[in-house]
Write an enzyme that holds these catalytic residues in place. Sequence first.
Site, PDB file in Angstrom:
ATOM      1  N   ASP A  59      27.300 124.971  70.628  1.00 20.93           N
ATOM      2  CA  ASP A  59      25.932 125.354  70.287  1.00 20.93           C
ATOM      3  C   ASP A  59      25.361 124.400  69.244  1.00 20.93           C
ATOM      4  O   ASP A  59      25.821 123.270  69.071  1.00 20.93           O
ATOM      5  CB  ASP A  59      25.926 126.834  69.836  1.00 20.93           C
ATOM      6  CG  ASP A  59      24.625 127.541  70.139  1.00 20.93           C
ATOM      7  OD1 ASP A  59      23.659 127.336  69.383  1.00 20.93           O
ATOM      8  OD2 ASP A  59      24.550 128.295  71.134  1.00 20.93           O
ATOM      9  N   LYS A 102      22.391 124.523  77.232  1.00 20.96           N
ATOM     10  CA  LYS A 102      21.628 125.661  76.716  1.00 20.96           C
ATOM     11  C   LYS A 102      20.380 125.073  76.049  1.00 20.96           C
ATOM     12  O   LYS A 102      20.488 124.309  75.092  1.00 20.96           O
ATOM     13  CB  LYS A 102      22.474 126.439  75.707  1.00 20.96           C
ATOM     14  CG  LYS A 102      21.737 127.594  75.036  1.00 20.96           C
ATOM     15  CD  LYS A 102      22.674 128.359  74.117  1.00 20.96           C
ATOM     16  CE  LYS A 102      21.936 129.415  73.313  1.00 20.96           C
ATOM     17  NZ  LYS A 102      22.811 130.034  72.302  1.00 20.96           N
ATOM     18  N   ASP A 136      17.188 125.628  73.984  1.00 18.19           N
ATOM     19  CA  ASP A 136      16.646 126.599  73.025  1.00 18.19           C
ATOM     20  C   ASP A 136      15.212 126.240  72.634  1.00 18.19           C
ATOM     21  O   ASP A 136      14.749 125.103  72.862  1.00 18.19           O
ATOM     22  CB  ASP A 136      17.564 126.600  71.790  1.00 18.19           C
ATOM     23  CG  ASP A 136      17.579 127.934  71.051  1.00 18.19           C
ATOM     24  OD1 ASP A 136      16.689 128.765  71.292  1.00 18.19           O
ATOM     25  OD2 ASP A 136      18.488 128.118  70.215  1.00 18.19           O
ATOM     26  N   ASN A 186      12.822 127.582  69.274  1.00 18.74           N
ATOM     27  CA  ASN A 186      12.909 128.538  68.166  1.00 18.74           C
ATOM     28  C   ASN A 186      11.672 128.691  67.300  1.00 18.74           C
ATOM     29  O   ASN A 186      11.796 129.086  66.130  1.00 18.74           O
ATOM     30  CB  ASN A 186      14.087 128.148  67.263  1.00 18.74           C
ATOM     31  CG  ASN A 186      15.396 128.608  67.866  1.00 18.74           C
ATOM     32  OD1 ASN A 186      15.609 129.791  68.096  1.00 18.74           O
ATOM     33  ND2 ASN A 186      16.272 127.668  68.153  1.00 18.74           N
ATOM     34  N   CYS A 218      16.668 129.717  76.631  1.00 19.49           N
ATOM     35  CA  CYS A 218      16.857 130.469  75.393  1.00 19.49           C
ATOM     36  C   CYS A 218      15.622 130.248  74.534  1.00 19.49           C
ATOM     37  O   CYS A 218      15.013 129.182  74.581  1.00 19.49           O
ATOM     38  CB  CYS A 218      18.102 129.940  74.677  1.00 19.49           C
ATOM     39  SG  CYS A 218      18.425 130.720  73.092  1.00 19.49           S
ATOM     40  N   ASP A 240      19.234 137.509  70.745  1.00 17.39           N
ATOM     41  CA  ASP A 240      20.241 137.187  69.723  1.00 17.39           C
ATOM     42  C   ASP A 240      20.950 138.448  69.258  1.00 17.39           C
ATOM     43  O   ASP A 240      21.926 138.369  68.511  1.00 17.39           O
ATOM     44  CB  ASP A 240      19.567 136.524  68.510  1.00 17.39           C
ATOM     45  CG  ASP A 240      19.389 135.030  68.720  1.00 17.39           C
ATOM     46  OD1 ASP A 240      19.983 134.489  69.666  1.00 17.39           O
ATOM     47  OD2 ASP A 240      18.660 134.406  67.929  1.00 17.39           O
TER      48      ASP A 240
HETATM   49  C1  DGJ Z   1      18.799 130.680  68.534  1.00 14.10           C
HETATM   50  C2  DGJ Z   1      19.628 131.095  69.704  1.00 14.10           C
HETATM   51  O1  DGJ Z   1      19.123 132.276  70.250  1.00 14.10           O
HETATM   52  C3  DGJ Z   1      21.070 131.253  69.276  1.00 14.10           C
HETATM   53  O2  DGJ Z   1      21.852 131.703  70.351  1.00 14.10           O
HETATM   54  C4  DGJ Z   1      21.575 129.931  68.763  1.00 14.10           C
HETATM   55  O3  DGJ Z   1      21.607 128.994  69.806  1.00 14.10           O
HETATM   56  C5  DGJ Z   1      20.681 129.444  67.636  1.00 14.10           C
HETATM   57  N1  DGJ Z   1      19.292 129.427  68.015  1.00 14.10           N
HETATM   58  C6  DGJ Z   1      21.090 128.061  67.192  1.00 14.10           C
HETATM   59  O4  DGJ Z   1      20.246 127.548  66.258  1.00 14.10           O
END
Ligand code: DGJ
Length: 722
Positions: free
Chosen positions: A360, A470, A472, A474, A520, A542
């Site tokens: 990750d 994966k 992501d 955020n 994600c 999460d």
């Molecule tokens: C948010 C993701 O939902 C988590 O699973 C993980 O990958 C973190 N970011 C890593 O920063």
Amino acid sequence: MAITFEKSTRTFYLDGHNVTYAFCINELDYAEHLYYGKRIPHDSLLYSRTIGAGSFDPTPPGKDGQIGYDRFPSELTFFGNSDYREPCVHVENATGDRLCEPLYVGHDILDTKPAVHGMPCMTGGETLVLHLADAVSGFAADLYYTVYDDADVIARRVVYHAGNSAVVLRRAYSFSLSLPRNEYDCLSLYGNWAKERHIQRIPLHHGVVSIDSKRASSSAVLNPFMAIAERGVTETHGEVWGINLVYSSSFVLKAQGTNDGTTLLTGGIQDFDFSWELAAGDSFETPEVVIAYSAEGLGGMSRAFHRVYRNHLINQRFVNATRPVLINNWEGTYFNFDTPKLKAIVDAVAGTGIDTFVLDDGWFGARNADNAGLGDWFVNEQKLEGGLQPLVDYVHSKGMKFGLWFEPEMVNENSDLFRAHPEYAIAAPNRERCYTRHQFMLDLTCTEVRDYIVDTVNRIIRMYGIDYVKWDYNRNVTEFFSGALPAHRQSEFSHRYALGVYDLCERIINANPTVFFEGCSGGGARFDPAMLYYFPQIWTSDNTDPEERTKIQYGTSLVYPLSSMSCHVSAIPNHQTGRYPSLHTRACIAGMGATGYELDSTQLTEAEKTEIQQYITTYRDDEELILHGDVYRVEDPFTGNYYGVAVVSPDKARGMLTVYRRMGSVNNEIKRVRMNGLDPERYYTIPELDITLSGAVLMNIGLVPKFEYGDFQTLQYHFKAQ
Ligand code: DGJ
């Protein structure tokens, strides 16, 4: 032929699996809705029209008598005559007026559906293209309708065309649909980080109920989904129309209770902070909306969505494939790892059945915390001594696949990328940027920025032989502004951001066809059909606490198939809630999706590893059900102390039921759980009870689960037809 046009009544009949959609071209050449519901024969439906005129309704030039435009159950509501309901389209003409009257000019029936340019959409299905045009300006709208012989849905979208002069689209939704009554409930999926897709139900009223996003992302706050249901609808009874937008940016869905006792549904791209300039002769394509119909309550709606998404939407390379059962190091190590630690995590799961290791966040740049490194997609050799290749080779040598985390759309201020190219990050003139998690967003409306991302991510994937990614995401946009657009076109930003994301997906995901991509967004904040077109599964939340997951996964299953939900077993105490559910409960609830593990496996005892091996063996046995089964929700964790979800194979030969009790208590009530979806005539063996019973008994009397002592207890039953 699924689509027919009855010339004498000018009526279109569109027949899906068990549904019929019908509308006519009326005496004013409007496309007037007649019916969407259970499949019916092609009788003339014109008798059922209820329109008429009332006070304040206009007499248009050249016509006799008043016309109640806002009583037409219009297939495309528009503004400017006397239809004051929510318009589907709103244009500003070169002359400054905002009028258009798109009337029927013709149609085509296509064997298969054309793709939407630059946006994901469902494939296949016979398609009607209805051509409407405004006689004055030449502005036109093509309405696309697709039906499927294997699902109870209709897919709709609109392509708008400027005529001989330029127009500005102020609103460009994807559909209008009238339902015959006012008294409905509206269900939607709301939430937050770690609390995604909880179910909300409210009664509709006179006026507009709307759910939306203004974040340039579909979001955890409200999913692009709305169901309009008969009041009191249950999992098994009542009519439901479920609406889901194949779109990942700002959206809106609206249900309007009108004064004539009907309900108007419309929506699509969010029109707040939206406009789109169309030069003469240019076109604008809207995202697809999928509208499911069920006469069998919410369960029927979900099964219709699941079936059509599995067969016609979700990444077809992987949707039916056995899924990786992975170990992800995020909750096990967070940013604090090195090669020996990761190898130990891999070694510790040997023999359990876990077949993929996913590294990750934290493997790149100066990424020792979330305040640096995003955008610098080169290996952090302080943590990974000798680089990434030895670790990839080590994992491969154990017979496992190797997965890697990226957040391609982002950059930290503290990164080489930002220092070299501050102009790559989204910013508005003369304003500071807001941080979220110390990061900025890259401006995907710019070709150069997208090219940089595609080149760097593809280089890493190919250089190291990565099997799984994966992806992501955020944070959400602030300072909505595109470096690629002139001042007068800045309101195109949010839609262009989505087009930028899809371009990245095409050039990274579709350009690496053997690599498995998981979506994600800080958990499940971008869990929508457009993402599922690329990502066969998405990290659901999460929040890995099974108590919380029962609600999140139950709510998500309203629309999305079990196989699309990534669900992990994590350590106790749970990192989000501090609870201590048993390994059994954690594995059973995580087994109701695409399962995996996310913990420091070096801390597992030998007994726990043996238990995990058994759970994975059971999971592999059940996987056909997770991938292809029909879902029946039998106990609602939002309204009671229990969660119960059954999955039954399409041929009804196999089934599985997972039941969970939240709180134990002294002198517990006796709980009966009725199975659903089995064949009432067949007999099923239930190994866990060492008993054989008919489907009829199991669905009418049900089981009486004997939960273990204590809170957060789970039981699983399997059903095998004799
Ligand atoms: C948010 C993701 O939902 C988590 O699973 C993980 O990958 C973190 N970011 C890593 O920063």
